[in-house]
Design an enzyme around this catalytic site. Structure first.
Site, PDB file in Angstrom:
ATOM      1  CD  GLU A 110       0.395   2.279   0.218  1.00  0.00           C
ATOM      2  OE1 GLU A 110       0.540   1.436   1.128  1.00  0.00           O
ATOM      3  OE2 GLU A 110      -0.172   2.029  -0.852  1.00  0.00           O
ATOM      4  CB  CYS A 172       5.234   4.078  -5.127  1.00  0.00           C
ATOM      5  SG  CYS A 172       4.281   4.623  -6.554  1.00  0.00           S
ATOM      6  CG  HIS A 191      -0.479   3.937  -4.203  1.00  0.00           C
ATOM      7  ND1 HIS A 191       0.272   3.171  -3.328  1.00  0.00           N
ATOM      8  CD2 HIS A 191       0.280   4.058  -5.331  1.00  0.00           C
ATOM      9  CE1 HIS A 191       1.418   2.838  -3.901  1.00  0.00           C
ATOM     10  NE2 HIS A 191       1.439   3.366  -5.117  1.00  0.00           N
TER      11      HIS A 191
END
Length: 224
Positions: A110, A172, A191
């Site tokens: 991410e 998250c 993730h």
């Protein structure tokens, strides 16, 4: 709410005095990497992200890299407390947060986190104040790590690896934003897929090792 830490005595939530572990006696020239996974959530008595984090702890990240791990509760307020204290007291070179993406078959790196829009409730049925991470903070913060470059470099792994920009507006992304904010963007979020017979915590730990090593390499290059 209980949570677990390894090697971070100052963050331990227990009664009475806590003596520093042997892990706290380290080479002062070593790099500190803080790695987090999440605690129990819905059907997960042991969260796959925490299981993978523990496997990476066993493997390590090489010489002169000190790896310490923390289990974050799926709870906005406690996660905020832990991460704020972690950055203030530990000042790591890098923090890497691991979460599970149950619908994914690949590892997702991410790139950024956003400040507003946290309307999903945590395990205690609560949302953060103002549905945001940091009041008055920028709407989005990007990591110093170039996730796309890491995906290209490690494209030959036995598991797919992609990068993404939105992280999901739940614990998250909330944890990621806080670390990017407090750590001057020296943070990353990964993730992982749901575990299965063919994809164990041990194998995920082995996949995570070169990814985090590449992140450290990028930071080292940026410093020089």
């Amino acid at each position: 709410m209980e949570f677990r830490t390894v090697g971070l005595g100052s963050l331990q939530n227990t009664e009475g005095d806590h003596q520093p572990s042997q892990d706290s006696i380290v080479d002062p020239d070593s790099q500190l990497v803080l790695l987090t996974g999440f605690g129990p959530f819905r059907q997960y008595i042991t969260n796959p992200s925490w299981a993978a984090v523990q496997e990476l702890k066993k493997l390590g990240l090489g010489e002169n890299v000190r790896l310490e791990i923390v289990e974050l509760p799926v709870h906005y307020h406690r996660t905020r407390e832990l991460l704020t204290r972690m950055w203030e007291s530990q000042q790591p070179q890098l923090a890497v947060h691991i979460g599970v993406a149950t619908a994914s078959k690949v590892i997702i790196l991410e790139q950024l986190a956003k400040n507003h829009g946290y309307t999903d409730r945590d395990v205690c049925g609560l949302c953060p104040a103002g549905h945001c991470c940091v009041e008055g903070g920028p709407e989005k913060i990007e990591s110093l790590i170039n996730m796309q470059a890491i995906c290209k470099k490690l494209s030959g792994m036995d598991i797919g690896i992609i990068y993404s920009r939105p992280t999901g507006r739940y614990l998250c992304e909330y944890a990621y934003y806080l670390s990017l904010h407090h750590g001057n963007r020296k943070a990353a979020f990964i993730h992982i897929p749901q575990l299965s017979d063919g994809l164990t915590a041990e194998s995920i730990g082995k996949f995570l090792q070169p990814i985090v090593q590449e992140m450290l390499g990028q930071l080292k290059t940026a410093r020089h």
